[in-house]
Design a protein around this motif. Sequence first.
Motif, mmCIF file in Angstrom:
data_model
loop_
_atom_site.group_PDB
_atom_site.id
_atom_site.type_symbol
_atom_site.label_atom_id
_atom_site.label_comp_id
_atom_site.label_asym_id
_atom_site.label_seq_id
_atom_site.Cartn_x
_atom_site.Cartn_y
_atom_site.Cartn_z
ATOM 1 N N PRO A 74 0.895 -1.127 0.003
ATOM 2 C CA PRO A 74 0.016 0.154 0.014
ATOM 3 C C PRO A 74 0.825 1.378 0.087
ATOM 4 O O PRO A 74 1.906 1.180 0.706
ATOM 5 N N TYR A 75 0.616 2.330 -0.942
ATOM 6 C CA TYR A 75 1.205 3.685 -0.986
ATOM 7 C C TYR A 75 0.464 4.470 -0.281
ATOM 8 O O TYR A 75 -0.612 4.339 0.700
ATOM 9 N N THR A 76 0.866 5.860 -0.062
ATOM 10 C CA THR A 76 0.224 6.988 0.838
ATOM 11 C C THR A 76 -1.432 7.080 0.458
ATOM 12 O O THR A 76 -1.802 6.946 1.594
ATOM 13 N N MET A 77 -1.725 7.065 -0.725
ATOM 14 C CA MET A 77 -3.176 7.244 -0.853
ATOM 15 C C MET A 77 -3.876 6.036 -0.192
ATOM 16 O O MET A 77 -5.108 6.553 0.116
ATOM 17 N N LYS A 78 -3.417 5.169 -0.505
ATOM 18 C CA LYS A 78 -4.041 3.851 0.221
ATOM 19 C C LYS A 78 -4.158 3.893 1.814
ATOM 20 O O LYS A 78 -5.289 3.827 2.213
ATOM 21 N N TYR A 79 -3.081 4.377 2.315
ATOM 22 C CA TYR A 79 -3.312 4.585 3.567
ATOM 23 C C TYR A 79 -4.137 5.694 4.204
ATOM 24 O O TYR A 79 -4.922 5.480 4.980
ATOM 25 N N ILE A 80 -4.340 6.972 3.437
ATOM 26 C CA ILE A 80 -4.857 8.059 3.751
ATOM 27 C C ILE A 80 -6.565 7.117 3.627
ATOM 28 O O ILE A 80 -7.164 7.660 4.487
#
Length: 325
Positions: A74-80
């Motif tokens: 998971p990348y940043t947008m997924k974590y957000i």
Amino acid sequence: MPQDKNRQFLDFEKPIKDLFDDIEGLKQKAEKSKLDLTDPIKKLEERVLETRKAITQNLTPWQKVQLSRHPDRPYTMKYISKLSTDFVELFGDRNVKDDKAMVGGFANLDGQTVMIIGQQKGINTKARQLRNFGMANPEGYRKALRLMKLAEKFDKPIITLIDTPGAYPGLEAEERGQGEAIARNIYEMMRLKVPVICVIIGEGASGGAMGIGVGDKVYMLENTWYTVISPESCSSILWRSWDQKEKAAEQLKLTADYMYEFGLIDGIIPEPVGGAHWDYDEAAGLLKPYLISTINELKQMDPEERVRKRIDKFNKMGFWDELPA
């Protein structure tokens, strides 16, 4: 997260892939023959979990580097999306353009408004090109600073999610002041009067990471790395070849356990068994309590005291000897 048939596997994850192939074979057999193969499938699924745990218990530094770059991670947008609600993305540095490698905006985290900023990699070839593989240009760092100052203006905590192989090293980036932009961010982040929490969720390379990596608390997920140079680049400088990248990863001491031992980070956040790419919800669920508790802790402090402690924290980093006069 990816469906089982769409999962990608690293070399050392081959035993897991073999089990998934066996499970898929049994499912196809059950569908064709109308047999009830629930029990053997369940046993294989249990073995998958056991194998994931066994593999990640004895990872080498290079294997952790590979996990941090896993294409399903998971990348940043997924974590957000998993951590927060009501995310409002903000764009542009008000000077050059909007850098797609750096994302950020206000979001609701457990009932309180926070500013979340991070590097974003692409999930496919086209998106990777759009996001420049998570390597921000100067305008990306200037956008990040603009958003941090906006958060400070409205007295909102800042969370940065770090995942970059480094700041973009192209000629045009240097012409627009890449070094100055990163240095300015480091300087300004030291003095922000709101709580700042930094989390390395993937790769934490060089000044590209430090450009959004100065905070009251700095955490690393357990299968990430954080150092001045990538193992491949280190190998190419010292041995004139990438062939020694595994040795370089070992010598760089770049994994979370070493970073914590050296006092460069404040804690290590666990990941789902086998790595964050196995369960996005669990990965975010493990991270979220750290963010909430840390924000609540930092908000109890006077802003001036927070700034002073942040400066002292970074001033004390490193090892040195003083020779007698």
